[in-house]
Design a protein around this motif. Structure first.
Motif, PDB file in Angstrom:
ATOM      1  N   PRO A 146      -1.222   0.422  -3.963  1.00 44.93           N
ATOM      2  CA  PRO A 146      -2.501  -0.228  -3.636  1.00 44.93           C
ATOM      3  C   PRO A 146      -3.206  -0.766  -4.880  1.00 44.93           C
ATOM      4  CG  PRO A 146      -2.312   1.909  -2.552  1.00 44.93           C
ATOM      5  CD  PRO A 146      -1.196   1.833  -3.546  1.00 44.93           C
ATOM      6  N   ARG A 164       0.820  -1.221   0.000  1.00 41.23           N
ATOM      7  CA  ARG A 164       0.000   0.000   0.000  1.00 41.23           C
ATOM      8  C   ARG A 164       0.850   1.265   0.000  1.00 41.23           C
ATOM      9  NH1 ARG A 164      -2.346  -3.874   2.958  1.00 41.23           N
ATOM     10  NH2 ARG A 164      -1.246  -3.275   4.846  1.00 41.23           N
ATOM     11  N   ASN A 206      -4.054  -9.025  -4.091  1.00 37.92           N
ATOM     12  CA  ASN A 206      -3.686  -8.558  -2.753  1.00 37.92           C
ATOM     13  C   ASN A 206      -3.343  -9.715  -1.825  1.00 37.92           C
ATOM     14  OD1 ASN A 206      -3.855  -5.743  -3.079  1.00 37.92           O
ATOM     15  ND2 ASN A 206      -6.088  -5.823  -2.991  1.00 37.92           N
ATOM     16  N   GLU A 248       2.200   4.747  -0.794  1.00 32.65           N
ATOM     17  CA  GLU A 248       1.675   6.015  -1.306  1.00 32.65           C
ATOM     18  C   GLU A 248       2.800   6.968  -1.694  1.00 32.65           C
ATOM     19  OE1 GLU A 248      -1.031   7.510   1.591  1.00 32.65           O
ATOM     20  OE2 GLU A 248      -2.471   5.870   1.308  1.00 32.65           O
ATOM     21  N   GLU A 307      -9.688  -4.124  -4.053  1.00 29.63           N
ATOM     22  CA  GLU A 307     -10.054  -5.475  -3.637  1.00 29.63           C
ATOM     23  C   GLU A 307     -11.068  -6.128  -4.557  1.00 29.63           C
ATOM     24  OE1 GLU A 307      -9.484  -7.802  -1.133  1.00 29.63           O
ATOM     25  OE2 GLU A 307      -7.645  -6.711  -0.728  1.00 29.63           O
TER      26      GLU A 307
END
Length: 324
Positions: free
Chosen positions: A302, A240, A313, A242, A305
């Motif tokens: 990311p 994840r 994932n 960023e 889902e």
């Protein structure tokens, strides 16, 4: 629309496979959901159609032992088993050859591959005409009962696949036996259409795999329908992300973050099927190239889902798990 093809339509089914479409077909065990195993996007489509929650390895189907052993390294045990039980309901897990044609996603990124030569005459003809190894789990939605008729396939997958080749009911009705030959002794990973006693009569004692609950803790099994362990890169994986540091390799999804030492983009357009098809190749490339350039870790952006994102994932979480 999903085409319902008959025994006279094998050429059409083979053409669809070569075009990257998914075709369900009969084997002596259950109906398989086939895709060109050399085509990463076709393999990703199998997971999408089934709603399969994890990238477990798929069994690759071949018309004969010679074709199968072109993609895996077969020892004397494998050749004896093939001579005795192929074509038939036995799957062998063997090391991949360096020049293996099968896409990494079909083998869940592992250095092993599960191979089988089915006995059903329609499956044999389809594999010969397709001219490619065909990855094929059971042709049902994940978690549902395995199909033994074309009608069963259509109940769960109509509209989600290109075609089903109707060969009538499957005579065996349970999945193939899966035998791991990658270690010093053979290990039965899944009982099935070939009895363990028949294998032991040929090879001698055969070990039994850990129960699935124990496997979940050790992540040690290497089997279609059972595997919980996958290829893990040597570089640590940060999830994840960023932002990205200059000493990090970036596994991007969509527009990449700036500043990475090197980048592999799963899908510039955010297409989850493309991302799934490129996942294992990307992890391997970033791991190898990152190590050469002195990268400290792999930063993974990311991934949603939804759909195949859950499987992507799940795989990334396993890759990022603490090393034992």
């Amino acid at each position: 629309m999903t085409e319902r093809l008959g025994p006279g339509d094998v050429a059409r089914a083979a053409a669809l496979l070569r075009q990257g479409a998914l075709v369900a077909f009969p084997t002596e065990t259950v109906y398989g959901l086939g895709g060109d195993a050399t085509n990463g996007q076709a393999v990703a489509g199998i997971f999408a159609a089934k709603g399969r929650p994890h990238f477990n390895p798929l069994i690759c189907h071949y018309p004969d032992a010679e074709a199968a052993f072109a993609d895996v390294r077969a020892d004397d045990r494998a050749r004896r088993l093939a001579e005795r039980f192929w074509p038939g309901a036995l799957t062998l897990v063997l090391p991949r050859r360096p020049d293996c044609r099968v896409d990494l996603l079909a083998g869940a990124g592992l250095d092993t591959l599960a191979v089988r030569v089915p006995a059903h005459p329609l499956a044999q003809e389809l594999l010969r005409q397709a001219g490619v190894p065909v990855a094929a789990p059971s042709a049902n939605r994940s978690g549902q009962v395995s199909p033994t008729t074309a009608g069963h396939v259509l109940e769960g997958l109509s509209g989600r696949i290109g075609a089903v080749l109707d060969g009538g009911p499957c005579p065996v009705g349970v999945e193939s036996t899966v035998l791991d030959l990658t270690g010093a002794g053979p290990v039965l990973l899944r009982p099935g259409g070939v009895e363990a006693e028949a294998i032991e009569a040929l090879l001698g004692p055969v070990g039994r795999a850990l129960p699935i609950t124990a496997a979940a803790q050790t992540q040690s099994l290497r089997s279609p329908g059972l595997l919980l362990s996958h290829y893990a890169p040597s570089l640590p994986v940060r999830l994840r992300a960023e932002n990205v540091a200059p000493d990090e390799a970036l596994l991007a999804f969509g527009p990449p973050l700036p500043g990475a030492a090197l980048v592999w983009n799963l899908s510039e357009t955010g297409d989850l099927r493309e991302a799934a098809a490129r996942l294992f190749a990307g992890l391997r490339w970033l791991d190898a190239e990152g190590a050469k350039r002195g990268c400290a870790r792999i930063a993974a952006m990311p991934v949603p889902e939804a759909g195949l994102g859950a499987a992507i994932n799940d795989r990334l979480a396993r890759a990022a798990a603490p090393r034992a």
